[in-house]
Design a protein around this motif. Structure first.
Motif, PDB file in Angstrom:
ATOM      1  N   TYR A  15       3.466  -1.707  29.577  1.00  0.00           N
ATOM      2  CA  TYR A  15       4.239  -0.552  29.043  1.00  0.00           C
ATOM      3  C   TYR A  15       5.150   0.031  30.288  1.00  0.00           C
ATOM      4  CZ  TYR A  15       2.065  -1.211  24.442  1.00  0.00           C
ATOM      5  OH  TYR A  15       1.726  -1.793  23.421  1.00  0.00           O
ATOM      6  N   ARG A  65      -3.397  -0.164  21.205  1.00  0.00           N
ATOM      7  CA  ARG A  65      -2.621   0.563  20.217  1.00  0.00           C
ATOM      8  C   ARG A  65      -3.502   1.141  18.971  1.00  0.00           C
ATOM      9  NH1 ARG A  65       0.753  -3.675  21.555  1.00  0.00           N
ATOM     10  NH2 ARG A  65       0.313  -4.810  19.518  1.00  0.00           N
ATOM     11  N   VAL A 116      -3.111   3.589  23.641  1.00  0.00           N
ATOM     12  CA  VAL A 116      -1.725   3.626  23.914  1.00  0.00           C
ATOM     13  C   VAL A 116      -0.964   4.086  22.402  1.00  0.00           C
ATOM     14  CG1 VAL A 116       0.106   2.037  24.196  1.00  0.00           C
ATOM     15  CG2 VAL A 116      -1.902   1.472  25.399  1.00  0.00           C
ATOM     16  N   GLN A 117      -0.244   5.004  22.776  1.00  0.00           N
ATOM     17  CA  GLN A 117       0.861   5.679  21.696  1.00  0.00           C
ATOM     18  C   GLN A 117       2.105   5.480  22.065  1.00  0.00           C
ATOM     19  OE1 GLN A 117      -0.386   9.599  21.460  1.00  0.00           O
ATOM     20  NE2 GLN A 117      -2.394   9.197  20.612  1.00  0.00           N
ATOM     21  N   ILE A 118       3.038   4.675  21.020  1.00  0.00           N
ATOM     22  CA  ILE A 118       4.001   4.692  21.370  1.00  0.00           C
ATOM     23  C   ILE A 118       5.153   5.731  20.666  1.00  0.00           C
ATOM     24  CG2 ILE A 118       6.319   2.893  20.989  1.00  0.00           C
ATOM     25  CD1 ILE A 118       3.942   0.715  21.024  1.00  0.00           C
ATOM     26  N   THR A 119       5.964   6.283  21.434  1.00  0.00           N
ATOM     27  CA  THR A 119       6.751   7.378  20.753  1.00  0.00           C
ATOM     28  C   THR A 119       8.237   6.881  20.947  1.00  0.00           C
ATOM     29  OG1 THR A 119       6.715   8.864  22.576  1.00  0.00           O
ATOM     30  CG2 THR A 119       5.184   9.095  20.835  1.00  0.00           C
ATOM     31  N   ILE A 120       9.136   7.502  19.946  1.00  0.00           N
ATOM     32  CA  ILE A 120      10.417   7.075  20.463  1.00  0.00           C
ATOM     33  C   ILE A 120      11.327   8.436  20.029  1.00  0.00           C
ATOM     34  CG2 ILE A 120      12.563   5.913  19.301  1.00  0.00           C
ATOM     35  CD1 ILE A 120      10.502   3.779  18.203  1.00  0.00           C
TER      36      ILE A 120
END
Length: 68
Positions: free
Chosen positions: A3, A31, A36-40
């Motif tokens: 990432y 995830r 791990v966090q995915i933000t948009i």
């Protein structure tokens, strides 16, 4: 690495000495467990702040604005 540095799973596997499938499993687990966090971020929010910044500069007499 995946990432932050944009490396693919094969590149990471080569660097850390694991198989590509092991790296894939670890990323999936990270995830799923919330490591791990995915933000948009909404792009209009960023554009709004840019617009306000540009407006302030123009109102304050700035004649040229250089964009990189």
């Amino acid at each position: 690495m995946y990432y932050d540095e944009g490396l693919n799973q094969s590149q990471i596997a080569g660097e850390v000495g694991y198989s590509r499938s092991s790296v894939s499993r670890m990323l999936t687990e990270a995830r799923e467990t919330g490591i791990v966090q995915i933000t948009i971020g909404h792009p209009l929010q960023r554009l709004q702040s840019l617009e306000e910044n540009l407006r302030n500069k123009v109102e304050n007499g700035t004649r040229r604005i250089f964009i990189r």
